[in-house]
Motif scaffolding. Structure first.
Motif, mmCIF file in Angstrom:
data_model
loop_
_atom_site.group_PDB
_atom_site.id
_atom_site.type_symbol
_atom_site.label_atom_id
_atom_site.label_comp_id
_atom_site.label_asym_id
_atom_site.label_seq_id
_atom_site.Cartn_x
_atom_site.Cartn_y
_atom_site.Cartn_z
ATOM 1 N N ILE A 177 -2.023 15.869 -3.536
ATOM 2 C CA ILE A 177 -1.244 15.115 -2.558
ATOM 3 C C ILE A 177 -0.084 15.973 -2.042
ATOM 4 O O ILE A 177 0.674 16.538 -2.821
ATOM 5 C CB ILE A 177 -0.715 13.807 -3.191
ATOM 6 N N SER A 178 0.014 16.033 -0.696
ATOM 7 C CA SER A 178 1.095 16.801 -0.074
ATOM 8 C C SER A 178 1.971 15.958 0.846
ATOM 9 O O SER A 178 2.995 16.439 1.330
ATOM 10 C CB SER A 178 0.526 17.989 0.705
ATOM 11 N N SER A 179 1.556 14.711 1.133
ATOM 12 C CA SER A 179 2.388 13.755 1.874
ATOM 13 C C SER A 179 2.271 12.414 1.165
ATOM 14 O O SER A 179 1.159 12.012 0.805
ATOM 15 C CB SER A 179 1.898 13.561 3.314
ATOM 16 N N TYR B 57 0.831 -1.202 0.000
ATOM 17 C CA TYR B 57 0.000 0.000 0.000
ATOM 18 C C TYR B 57 0.866 1.251 0.000
ATOM 19 O O TYR B 57 1.864 1.330 0.724
ATOM 20 C CB TYR B 57 -0.918 0.021 1.235
ATOM 21 N N LEU B 58 0.455 2.203 -0.795
ATOM 22 C CA LEU B 58 1.080 3.530 -0.802
ATOM 23 C C LEU B 58 0.186 4.462 0.010
ATOM 24 O O LEU B 58 -1.020 4.565 -0.262
ATOM 25 C CB LEU B 58 1.200 4.032 -2.241
ATOM 26 N N TYR B 59 0.766 5.122 0.996
ATOM 27 C CA TYR B 59 -0.008 5.995 1.883
ATOM 28 C C TYR B 59 0.088 7.428 1.372
ATOM 29 O O TYR B 59 1.192 7.942 1.167
ATOM 30 C CB TYR B 59 0.537 5.901 3.297
ATOM 31 N N VAL B 60 -1.051 8.051 1.145
ATOM 32 C CA VAL B 60 -1.066 9.418 0.639
ATOM 33 C C VAL B 60 -2.000 10.280 1.479
ATOM 34 O O VAL B 60 -2.991 9.790 2.033
ATOM 35 C CB VAL B 60 -1.514 9.481 -0.848
ATOM 36 N N CYS B 61 -1.659 11.550 1.589
ATOM 37 C CA CYS B 61 -2.499 12.522 2.286
ATOM 38 C C CYS B 61 -2.585 13.797 1.464
ATOM 39 O O CYS B 61 -1.640 14.177 0.774
ATOM 40 C CB CYS B 61 -1.911 12.882 3.658
ATOM 41 N N THR B 62 -3.700 14.489 1.598
ATOM 42 C CA THR B 62 -3.901 15.722 0.827
ATOM 43 C C THR B 62 -3.169 16.911 1.448
ATOM 44 O O THR B 62 -2.982 17.922 0.772
ATOM 45 C CB THR B 62 -5.395 16.068 0.714
ATOM 46 N N GLY C 152 -4.984 16.035 6.602
ATOM 47 C CA GLY C 152 -6.003 16.174 5.572
ATOM 48 C C GLY C 152 -6.679 14.832 5.348
ATOM 49 O O GLY C 152 -6.875 14.069 6.288
ATOM 50 N N ILE C 153 -7.035 14.542 4.113
ATOM 51 C CA ILE C 153 -7.608 13.242 3.762
ATOM 52 C C ILE C 153 -6.462 12.288 3.452
ATOM 53 O O ILE C 153 -5.590 12.611 2.644
ATOM 54 C CB ILE C 153 -8.529 13.364 2.526
ATOM 55 N N CYS C 154 -6.449 11.136 4.120
ATOM 56 C CA CYS C 154 -5.372 10.158 3.919
ATOM 57 C C CYS C 154 -5.964 8.804 3.562
ATOM 58 O O CYS C 154 -7.036 8.436 4.052
ATOM 59 C CB CYS C 154 -4.538 10.008 5.194
ATOM 60 N N GLN C 155 -5.258 8.072 2.716
ATOM 61 C CA GLN C 155 -5.681 6.714 2.378
ATOM 62 C C GLN C 155 -4.477 5.851 2.053
ATOM 63 O O GLN C 155 -3.466 6.336 1.553
ATOM 64 C CB GLN C 155 -6.620 6.711 1.167
ATOM 65 N N ASN C 156 -4.640 4.549 2.339
ATOM 66 C CA ASN C 156 -3.714 3.544 1.849
ATOM 67 C C ASN C 156 -4.213 3.058 0.501
ATOM 68 O O ASN C 156 -5.324 2.531 0.408
ATOM 69 C CB ASN C 156 -3.657 2.358 2.821
#
Ligand SMILES: *[C@@H]1O[C@H](CO)[C@@H](O)[C@H](O)[C@H]1NC(C)=O
Length: 123
Positions: free
Chosen positions: A71-73, A37-42, A48-52
């Motif tokens: 995406i910022s993280s 899984y790649l973890y991303v956050c807005t 913010g909004i984060c998802q795997n």
């Protein structure tokens, strides 16, 4: 080029705690068949909004709509290198090479709020 559907696993379904900035990826719930899984956050700092986002090795995925150019993280799992593109379908553009634990402050790079697709390979 074949357009693949983004495979999105809600963080809640994975039992993701969502608090530990030092280790953004949890590995507890791995019942599904994704490779990882790649973890991303807005927002920066894993906020913010984060998802795997589940992926298979070497497959290109467009980010889900809510993460397109927002995406910022970004946090690849250990043992993977992910190439993140500012175009759909991992096509050209300028690429961000990301490895664990990733970058929680894309706002300090050229890659903030521009990313559109990714592909990850094992290191
Ligand atoms: C990036 O965001 C952090 C947290 O909001 C902030 O402290 C920092 O100044 C920002 N960097 C830039 C280049 O805007």
């Amino acid at each position: 080029m074949q357009l693949k559907a983004s495979l999105v696993i809600p963080a809640t379904a994975l039992g993701f705690a969502g608090t530990a900035a030092a280790s953004p990826i949890t590995f507890e719930a791995r019942e599904t068949a994704m490779d990882d899984y790649l973890y991303v956050c807005t927002d920066v700092d894993w906020s913010g909004i984060c998802q795997n986002l589940g992926f298979f090795a070497g497959e290109c995925y467009n980010f889900p709509a809510e993460f397109q150019e927002d995406i910022s993280s970004i946090g690849p799992p250990q043992g993977w290198e992910c190439v993140i593109y500012d175009n759909y379908n991992c096509d050209g553009g300028y690429d961000l090479y990301a490895v664990y634990p990733g970058n929680a402050y894309l706002n300090e790079t050229d890659y903030n709020d521009v990313l559109s697709s990714f592909v990850c390979t094992r290191t």
